[in-house]
Design a protein around this motif. Structure first.
Motif, PDB file in Angstrom:
ATOM      1  N   GLN A  99       0.847  -1.192   0.000  1.00 32.34           N
ATOM      2  CA  GLN A  99       0.000   0.000   0.000  1.00 32.34           C
ATOM      3  C   GLN A  99       0.883   1.243   0.000  1.00 32.34           C
ATOM      4  OE1 GLN A  99      -2.214   0.703   3.662  1.00 32.34           O
ATOM      5  NE2 GLN A  99      -0.894  -0.733   4.783  1.00 32.34           N
ATOM      6  N   ILE A 100       0.269   2.363  -0.336  1.00 29.54           N
ATOM      7  CA  ILE A 100       0.943   3.655  -0.269  1.00 29.54           C
ATOM      8  C   ILE A 100       0.259   4.474   0.815  1.00 29.54           C
ATOM      9  CG2 ILE A 100       1.490   5.784  -1.489  1.00 29.54           C
ATOM     10  CD1 ILE A 100       1.607   4.195  -4.067  1.00 29.54           C
ATOM     11  N   LEU A 101       1.030   4.925   1.804  1.00 31.57           N
ATOM     12  CA  LEU A 101       0.501   5.674   2.943  1.00 31.57           C
ATOM     13  C   LEU A 101       1.014   7.107   2.893  1.00 31.57           C
ATOM     14  CD1 LEU A 101       1.081   2.998   5.748  1.00 31.57           C
ATOM     15  CD2 LEU A 101      -1.029   3.460   4.480  1.00 31.57           C
ATOM     16  N   ASN A 102       0.111   8.045   3.097  1.00 28.36           N
ATOM     17  CA  ASN A 102       0.472   9.462   3.119  1.00 28.36           C
ATOM     18  C   ASN A 102       0.396   9.978   4.562  1.00 28.36           C
ATOM     19  OD1 ASN A 102       0.841   9.831   0.257  1.00 28.36           O
ATOM     20  ND2 ASN A 102      -1.378   9.647   0.049  1.00 28.36           N
ATOM     21  N   TYR A 103       1.561  10.116   5.175  1.00 24.29           N
ATOM     22  CA  TYR A 103       1.645  10.621   6.545  1.00 24.29           C
ATOM     23  C   TYR A 103       1.712  12.154   6.521  1.00 24.29           C
ATOM     24  CZ  TYR A 103       2.759   5.887   8.155  1.00 24.29           C
ATOM     25  OH  TYR A 103       2.723   4.540   8.441  1.00 24.29           O
ATOM     26  N   SER A 104       0.920  12.782   7.386  1.00 20.17           N
ATOM     27  CA  SER A 104       0.948  14.241   7.524  1.00 20.17           C
ATOM     28  C   SER A 104       1.639  14.616   8.829  1.00 20.17           C
ATOM     29  CB  SER A 104      -0.473  14.810   7.509  1.00 20.17           C
ATOM     30  OG  SER A 104      -1.101  14.557   6.262  1.00 20.17           O
ATOM     31  N   PHE A 105       2.636  15.475   8.727  1.00 17.79           N
ATOM     32  CA  PHE A 105       3.351  15.984   9.908  1.00 17.79           C
ATOM     33  C   PHE A 105       2.955  17.461  10.094  1.00 17.79           C
ATOM     34  CE2 PHE A 105       5.717  12.307   8.687  1.00 17.79           C
ATOM     35  CZ  PHE A 105       6.286  11.812   9.853  1.00 17.79           C
ATOM     36  N   ASP A 106       2.158  17.729  11.143  1.00 18.91           N
ATOM     37  CA  ASP A 106       1.768  19.105  11.456  1.00 18.91           C
ATOM     38  C   ASP A 106       2.782  19.702  12.427  1.00 18.91           C
ATOM     39  OD1 ASP A 106      -0.526  18.758   9.934  1.00 18.91           O
ATOM     40  OD2 ASP A 106      -1.723  18.100  11.665  1.00 18.91           O
ATOM     41  N   VAL A 107       3.315  20.862  12.063  1.00 17.60           N
ATOM     42  CA  VAL A 107       4.241  21.577  12.952  1.00 17.60           C
ATOM     43  C   VAL A 107       3.419  22.619  13.729  1.00 17.60           C
ATOM     44  CG1 VAL A 107       6.307  23.001  13.107  1.00 17.60           C
ATOM     45  CG2 VAL A 107       6.146  21.203  11.354  1.00 17.60           C
ATOM     46  N   LEU A 108       3.386  22.485  15.069  1.00 15.56           N
ATOM     47  CA  LEU A 108       2.611  23.379  15.935  1.00 15.56           C
ATOM     48  C   LEU A 108       3.559  24.215  16.789  1.00 15.56           C
ATOM     49  CD1 LEU A 108       0.046  20.730  17.253  1.00 15.56           C
ATOM     50  CD2 LEU A 108      -0.150  22.103  15.172  1.00 15.56           C
ATOM     51  N   ASP A 109       3.162  25.465  17.016  1.00 16.79           N
ATOM     52  CA  ASP A 109       3.979  26.274  17.928  1.00 16.79           C
ATOM     53  C   ASP A 109       3.630  25.891  19.367  1.00 16.79           C
ATOM     54  OD1 ASP A 109       1.612  27.490  18.579  1.00 16.79           O
ATOM     55  OD2 ASP A 109       2.006  29.315  17.428  1.00 16.79           O
ATOM     56  N   GLN A 110       4.239  26.556  20.320  1.00 15.31           N
ATOM     57  CA  GLN A 110       4.023  26.188  21.720  1.00 15.31           C
ATOM     58  C   GLN A 110       2.594  26.475  22.179  1.00 15.31           C
ATOM     59  OE1 GLN A 110       7.076  27.959  24.160  1.00 15.31           O
ATOM     60  NE2 GLN A 110       8.757  27.028  22.978  1.00 15.31           N
ATOM     61  N   ASN A 111       1.884  27.276  21.430  1.00 15.19           N
ATOM     62  CA  ASN A 111       0.466  27.532  21.736  1.00 15.19           C
ATOM     63  C   ASN A 111      -0.459  26.605  20.938  1.00 15.19           C
ATOM     64  OD1 ASN A 111       1.047  29.693  23.526  1.00 15.19           O
ATOM     65  ND2 ASN A 111       1.330  31.078  21.770  1.00 15.19           N
ATOM     66  N   ARG A 112       0.171  25.601  20.296  1.00 18.91           N
ATOM     67  CA  ARG A 112      -0.552  24.590  19.521  1.00 18.91           C
ATOM     68  C   ARG A 112      -1.235  25.181  18.285  1.00 18.91           C
ATOM     69  NH1 ARG A 112      -0.817  19.929  21.864  1.00 18.91           N
ATOM     70  NH2 ARG A 112      -2.613  19.290  20.587  1.00 18.91           N
ATOM     71  N   LYS A 113      -0.683  26.248  17.803  1.00 16.47           N
ATOM     72  CA  LYS A 113      -1.189  26.820  16.569  1.00 16.47           C
ATOM     73  C   LYS A 113      -0.447  26.191  15.386  1.00 16.47           C
ATOM     74  CE  LYS A 113      -1.794  31.198  14.114  1.00 16.47           C
ATOM     75  NZ  LYS A 113      -1.565  32.666  14.144  1.00 16.47           N
ATOM     76  N   LEU A 114      -1.207  25.793  14.361  1.00 16.13           N
ATOM     77  CA  LEU A 114      -0.619  25.127  13.194  1.00 16.13           C
ATOM     78  C   LEU A 114       0.199  26.119  12.376  1.00 16.13           C
ATOM     79  CD1 LEU A 114      -0.378  22.622  11.354  1.00 16.13           C
ATOM     80  CD2 LEU A 114      -2.451  23.420  10.182  1.00 16.13           C
ATOM     81  N   GLU A 115       1.475  25.786  12.161  1.00 17.24           N
ATOM     82  CA  GLU A 115       2.337  26.626  11.342  1.00 17.24           C
ATOM     83  C   GLU A 115       2.438  26.102   9.906  1.00 17.24           C
ATOM     84  OE1 GLU A 115       6.138  27.107  13.125  1.00 17.24           O
ATOM     85  OE2 GLU A 115       5.389  28.456  14.700  1.00 17.24           O
ATOM     86  N   LYS A 116       2.616  24.797   9.753  1.00 22.17           N
ATOM     87  CA  LYS A 116       2.675  24.212   8.415  1.00 22.17           C
ATOM     88  C   LYS A 116       2.476  22.703   8.520  1.00 22.17           C
ATOM     89  CE  LYS A 116       7.734  23.698   8.284  1.00 22.17           C
ATOM     90  NZ  LYS A 116       8.949  23.992   7.497  1.00 22.17           N
ATOM     91  N   THR A 117       2.173  22.098   7.376  1.00 29.21           N
ATOM     92  CA  THR A 117       1.967  20.646   7.296  1.00 29.21           C
ATOM     93  C   THR A 117       2.870  20.072   6.214  1.00 29.21           C
ATOM     94  OG1 THR A 117      -0.333  20.787   8.033  1.00 29.21           O
ATOM     95  CG2 THR A 117       0.319  18.797   6.826  1.00 29.21           C
TER      96      THR A 117
END
Length: 453
Positions: free
Chosen positions: A106-124
């Motif tokens: 199978q082909i799996l697409n993993y998403s890595f979310d980068v969060l700041d210390q306030n848990r705000k999404l910066e990029k994926t």
């Protein structure tokens, strides 16, 4: 040997370039990732996370793999959230690895979310991971073709090749690992088979061209059909764990057709004798009915008959009697013997086998040796051509000749009997045996490089 190595090298270029590492216990992937984490102590800024993210795929049990991610620690203490459709986990800043057990193929697409210390999404960051395929021989996959290994067609190079469909049809197993066991043989059903894998794991595994033989019912082609060739088998593998046996058996030829029936008939018998009657001038001509009545009750009553004249007067005249009947007609002659049956159909060839293996790996803490027997050969090939088919039955003999008929005389003898039919022809010759086949084996670690044409 150098030529064989070059050939093997070119063949392996088609394989997936996977960084495969052996793992003693796939159920405990963390043991395989601690070293990775230790090797990656350098820290990076979160903006460089994507370029520093590494993935490794570790093989486990059949059809099971472990995906290992590793990266340097993040300097800015950012939080990572890993998703695969849904959230898998959140990673603390000091953690530098993540493992995930998955199924094969199978082909799996993993998403890595980068969060700041306030848990705000910066990029994926999305990382696509291709999980290799394993081919496990068991019920549903042991007999070819099947849904996992269908029949494919090669492009014909010319019109002559296009007319040879058996050369164009083939089956291909292209996988990371092939698992064989003594419980299920991989049956090619005489198709041309190409196997390209990184590893073969085989415990007394068997690949054979035809289903298991039954002594009372050997594999035989249909009536009038030549035996199928065992086909060709090509195996290319980097490593073989265990031992492998190949049996390529040509199908026995079908029975030949019976000989054709001999036309015509045997000679006719002689005509029956005329016999002698006592009919005087003017008496009625004897009829078969008269003669029959005369035989049954030859009294004076039947010697005369009353008939009407043209002017409708009744006149009594003498009936015809046979003083003697003619001799019986001769019996017909015997028909000629039937023709010879046709030759049996040829047996199938034992096929072609080509095996290229870089290394034989003997499992640790195991012994391939059976008490009282020599060590099992890692790779063995048995090629058995099909026997020629049984000759066809002889053709039926010619019909016997007709018996001699009655003469045209009233007191003719009885007709003769029909002659006997000719004997059946001899059986046809046995068909030719198939060719013995060809085989080539190259095993790098064993210094084996043999070809038999």
């Amino acid at each position: 040997l150098i030529a064989a190595l070059l050939c093997l090298s070119n063949l392996f270029l088609a394989c997936d370039n996977l960084d495969m590492q052996k793992q003693d216990d796939p159920g405990q992937p963390a043991a395989g990732t601690k070293a990775t984490a230790t090797e990656n102590r350098a820290s990076v800024d979160s903006k460089d996370f994507e370029s520093s993210l590494k993935v490794n795929i570790v093989a486990g049990e059949p059809e099971k793999y472990t995906v290992q991610f590793s990266w340097p620690s993040l300097e800015d203490k950012k939080i990572l959230r890993i998703r695969l459709n849904s959230v898998l986990t959140e990673i603390k800043p000091e953690q530098t690895f993540f493992t995930h057990q998955v199924a094969h193929n199978q082909i799996l697409n993993y998403s890595f979310d980068v969060l700041d210390q306030n848990r705000k999404l910066e990029k994926t960051i999305v990382k696509s991971v291709k999980i290799p395929m394993d081919y496990v021989v068991r019920e549903g996959t042991a007999e070819l073709p099947n849904a996992f290994a269908p029949v494919l067609k090669k492009q014909a190079q010319d019109k002559l090749e296009a007319n040879k469909s058996e050369n164009l049809e083939f089956i291909k197993i292209d996988a990371n690992r092939l698992f064989l066991s003594q419980n299920f043989a991989l049956i090619t059903n005489s198709y041309n088979l190409e196997i390209t894998v990184n590893e073969i794991h085989s415990t007394l595994g068997l690949i054979q061209s035809l289903p298991a033989l039954i002594a009372e019912r050997p594999p035989t082609a249909d009536f009038g059909q030549a035996g199928r060739s065992a086909g060709s088998l090509s195996i290319t593998a980097k490593k073989l764990f265990g031992n492998l046996h190949v049996t390529m058996r040509g199908e026995h030829g079908g029975k030949g057709s019976p000989g054709p029936e001999t036309g015509g008939r045997g000679p006719s018998g002689s005509q029956a004798g005329a016999g002698v009657n006592n009919c005087e001038s003017g008496c009625l001509r004897c009829t078969q009915e008269d003669l029959k009545m005369n035989k049954q009750n030859p009294t004076e009553f039947f010697k005369y008959i009353t008939v009407k004249t043209q002017d409708s007067h009744n006149v009594v005249i003498q009936r015809c009697n046979c003083d003697s009947y003619g001799s019986r007609g001769g019996d017909g002659g015997r028909g000629l013997a039937g023709t010879k049956g046709l030759q049996g159909m040829p047996g199938g060839d034992a096929g072609k086998v080509r095996i290229l293996i870089e290394e034989i790996v003997k499992a640790e803490n195991t012994d391939l040796q059976t008490p009282g027997e020599q060590e099992l050969i890692p790779v063995s090939i048995e090629q058995i051509p099909g026997l020629g088919g049984e000759g066809g039955a002889g053709g039926p003999g010619q019909l016997g000749g007709p018996g001699g008929g009655r003469s045209n005389e009233a007191c003719s003898g009885e007709p003769g009997n029909e002659g006997p039919r000719g004997s059946s022809g001899p059986s046809g010759d046995t068909g030719f045996m198939g060719k013995s086949g060809q085989k080539c084996i190259y095993i790098g670690s064993e210094n084996v490089n043999e070809c038999q044409q």
